[in-house]
Scaffold this motif. Structure first.
Motif, PDB file in Angstrom:
ATOM      1  N   VAL A 124       0.731  -1.175   0.252  1.00  0.00           N
ATOM      2  CA  VAL A 124      -0.050  -0.068   0.438  1.00  0.00           C
ATOM      3  C   VAL A 124       1.049   1.408  -0.100  1.00  0.00           C
ATOM      4  CG1 VAL A 124      -1.809   0.632   1.037  1.00  0.00           C
ATOM      5  CG2 VAL A 124      -1.377  -1.298   1.572  1.00  0.00           C
ATOM      6  N   THR A 125       1.443   2.012  -0.723  1.00  0.00           N
ATOM      7  CA  THR A 125       1.863   3.187  -1.070  1.00  0.00           C
ATOM      8  C   THR A 125       1.213   4.157  -2.085  1.00  0.00           C
ATOM      9  OG1 THR A 125       3.743   3.568  -1.958  1.00  0.00           O
ATOM     10  CG2 THR A 125       2.968   2.666  -3.369  1.00  0.00           C
ATOM     11  N   LYS A 126       1.817   5.373  -1.947  1.00  0.00           N
ATOM     12  CA  LYS A 126       0.860   5.860  -2.818  1.00  0.00           C
ATOM     13  C   LYS A 126       2.283   7.275  -2.804  1.00  0.00           C
ATOM     14  CE  LYS A 126       1.641   9.775   1.465  1.00  0.00           C
ATOM     15  NZ  LYS A 126       1.304  10.767   2.652  1.00  0.00           N
ATOM     16  N   GLY A 127       2.605   7.810  -4.031  1.00  0.00           N
ATOM     17  CA  GLY A 127       2.849   8.641  -5.293  1.00  0.00           C
ATOM     18  C   GLY A 127       2.355   8.848  -6.504  1.00  0.00           C
ATOM     19  N   ASP A 128       3.861   8.405  -7.299  1.00  0.00           N
ATOM     20  CA  ASP A 128       3.225   9.077  -8.724  1.00  0.00           C
ATOM     21  C   ASP A 128       2.877   7.026  -9.230  1.00  0.00           C
ATOM     22  OD1 ASP A 128       3.331   9.942 -11.508  1.00  0.00           O
ATOM     23  OD2 ASP A 128       5.128   8.618 -11.640  1.00  0.00           O
ATOM     24  N   LEU A 129       2.053   6.553  -9.637  1.00  0.00           N
ATOM     25  CA  LEU A 129       2.279   4.791 -10.664  1.00  0.00           C
ATOM     26  C   LEU A 129       3.540   4.961 -11.092  1.00  0.00           C
ATOM     27  CD1 LEU A 129      -0.395   3.133 -10.708  1.00  0.00           C
ATOM     28  CD2 LEU A 129      -0.743   4.223 -12.908  1.00  0.00           C
ATOM     29  N   PHE A 130       3.977   5.216 -12.098  1.00  0.00           N
ATOM     30  CA  PHE A 130       4.838   5.025 -12.721  1.00  0.00           C
ATOM     31  C   PHE A 130       6.096   4.938 -11.902  1.00  0.00           C
ATOM     32  CE2 PHE A 130       3.099   6.869 -16.847  1.00  0.00           C
ATOM     33  CZ  PHE A 130       1.852   5.945 -17.105  1.00  0.00           C
ATOM     34  N   ASP A 131       6.396   5.219 -11.272  1.00  0.00           N
ATOM     35  CA  ASP A 131       7.171   5.823 -10.290  1.00  0.00           C
ATOM     36  C   ASP A 131       7.489   4.456  -9.365  1.00  0.00           C
ATOM     37  OD1 ASP A 131      10.178   6.410  -9.503  1.00  0.00           O
ATOM     38  OD2 ASP A 131       9.059   7.923  -7.896  1.00  0.00           O
ATOM     39  N   GLN A 132       6.407   4.067  -8.746  1.00  0.00           N
ATOM     40  CA  GLN A 132       6.119   3.361  -8.252  1.00  0.00           C
ATOM     41  C   GLN A 132       6.190   2.006  -9.074  1.00  0.00           C
ATOM     42  OE1 GLN A 132       6.899   5.397  -5.405  1.00  0.00           O
ATOM     43  NE2 GLN A 132       5.425   4.607  -4.208  1.00  0.00           N
ATOM     44  N   GLU A 133       5.924   1.595 -10.027  1.00  0.00           N
ATOM     45  CA  GLU A 133       5.131   0.326 -10.325  1.00  0.00           C
ATOM     46  C   GLU A 133       6.971   0.592 -11.621  1.00  0.00           C
ATOM     47  OE1 GLU A 133       1.298   0.289 -12.354  1.00  0.00           O
ATOM     48  OE2 GLU A 133       2.742   1.139 -13.751  1.00  0.00           O
ATOM     49  N   ARG A 134       7.527   1.260 -11.673  1.00  0.00           N
ATOM     50  CA  ARG A 134       9.310   1.180 -11.459  1.00  0.00           C
ATOM     51  C   ARG A 134      10.017   0.403 -10.291  1.00  0.00           C
ATOM     52  NH1 ARG A 134      13.717   3.998 -10.479  1.00  0.00           N
ATOM     53  NH2 ARG A 134      12.625   4.905  -9.501  1.00  0.00           N
ATOM     54  N   LYS A 135       9.593   1.298  -9.757  1.00  0.00           N
ATOM     55  CA  LYS A 135      11.042   0.706  -8.403  1.00  0.00           C
ATOM     56  C   LYS A 135      10.090  -0.228  -7.530  1.00  0.00           C
ATOM     57  CE  LYS A 135       9.476   4.923  -6.195  1.00  0.00           C
ATOM     58  NZ  LYS A 135       9.759   5.801  -5.150  1.00  0.00           N
TER      59      LYS A 135
END
Length: 237
Positions: A124-135
Motif C-alpha cells: 500500500v503505497t502513495k505517489g506517482d503511479l509510473f514511479d512506484q511501479e518502476r521501483k
C-alpha cells in the motif's frame, strides 16, 4: 477464524522497503545551491516545503509534484527572474530522481519471504503511479505480494477499502510503515494494527505524534523484528 485473527499485512514502500527520502535530500541540496544567490540553504528549502504543502492537494505525492514545486519556488525566490538554464537544471534533476536505482532496506526481502506463506501481503503505497511501479519492479519484491495498491493518499477510508478488497477487513489486518501520519495512525483509526518502523530520514510532512495509548500500536526498531513481534502478539501463522 476468530474476529481478531490476523490474516493480512499491508506494507508501505518508500523508506519501509527501499530507500527514498535520501534521494530527495540530495536533490534539495542541489536545488538550494542553484539558488544560493537568493537565499541560504535553510531559507530556500523552507520556501520549497511551503510550496510542497500548498501543492499537495493539486499535484499529490511524488516526484513530478516535487519538481513542479521546485520550479514554483525558484520563480518566487528570484522574483520572477529565474534564468531558463536553472529551470532546465531543475527539470533534469527531477528526471534523475525518477531514474535513481532502487536500494532495498536491510531485511526487507527476508521478512517478506518469511511472511508471504503465512499471511496475505499487500503493498500500500502513495505517489506517482509510473514511479512506484518502476521501483517495485526493480526491487524484485513484487512476486511476494498478493496485491498492490498505489493510492493518492492514505486515510482511514483507504485502509478500510484496501483491507476489505484484499483481506478479511481492517480488524484482521496490520499496516507496517515508517510514517506515523500515513501508515500507522489512519490504519489504527480504520481498526487495523499499526506497526511503526522508524527511518533515519522521514519527510517533515509525514511527522506526527505516536499513538502510544492505542492498543493496536507497536513500534519496532527495524523491519527484521516484525516476525518476532507477530509471534509475541499470538499470530504465528
Amino acid at each position: 477464524m476468530t474476529d481478531s485473527e490476523l490474516t493480512t499485512i499491508g506494507f508501505d514502500a518508500d523508506d519501509t522497503l527501499w530507500q527514498n527520502e535520501q534521494f530527495y535530500r540530495f536533490t534539495e541540496r542541489e536545488f538550494a545551491a542553484l539558488l544560493s544567490d537568493h537565499g541560504d540553504h535553510d531559507t530556500v528549502t523552507a520556501r520549497l516545503l511551503e510550496a510542497e504543502r500548498r501543492n499537495l492537494g493539486l499535484y499529490g505525492f511524488g516526484i513530478k509534484g516535487f519538481t513542479l514545486s521546485m520550479i514554483e519556488t525558484a520563480i518566487e525566490v528570484t522574483d520572477n527572474a529565474v534564468p531558463a538554464e536553472v529551470i532546465g537544471r531543475i527539470l533534469a534533476i527531477g528526471r534523475e530522481l525518477l531514474a535513481h536505482p532502487v536500494e532495498t532496506l536491510p531485511g526487507a526481502a527476508e521478512v517478506l519471504s518469511e511472511l508471504s506463506g503465512r499471511f496475505k501481503l499487500v503493498l500500500v503505497t502513495k505517489g506517482d503511479l509510473f514511479d512506484q511501479e518502476r521501483k517495485l519492479a526493480q526491487s524484485g519484491l513484487g512476486e511476494l505480494f498478493q496485491a498492490v495498491e498505489i493510492v493518492s493518499d492514505k486515510k482511514p477510508s483507504t485502509y478500510e477499502s484496501v483491507f476489505r478488497r484484499h483481506g478479511d477487513g481492517a480488524a484482521r489486518s496490520m499496516m507496517v510503515g515508517n510514517s506515523l501520519r500515513s501508515d500507522v495512525i489512519p490504519a489504527i483509526e480504520a481498526g487495523a494494527w499499526g506497526i511503526y518502523v522508524p527511518h533515519d530520514l522521514t519527510w517533515s510532512l509525514e511527522h506526527a505524534e505516536a499513538p502510544l495509548h492505542a492498543p493496536r500500536f507497536r513500534e519496532i526498531a527495524r523491519l527484521a523484528e516484525l516476525p518476532a513481534l507477530l509471534d509475541a502478539l499470538g499470530h504465528p501463522s
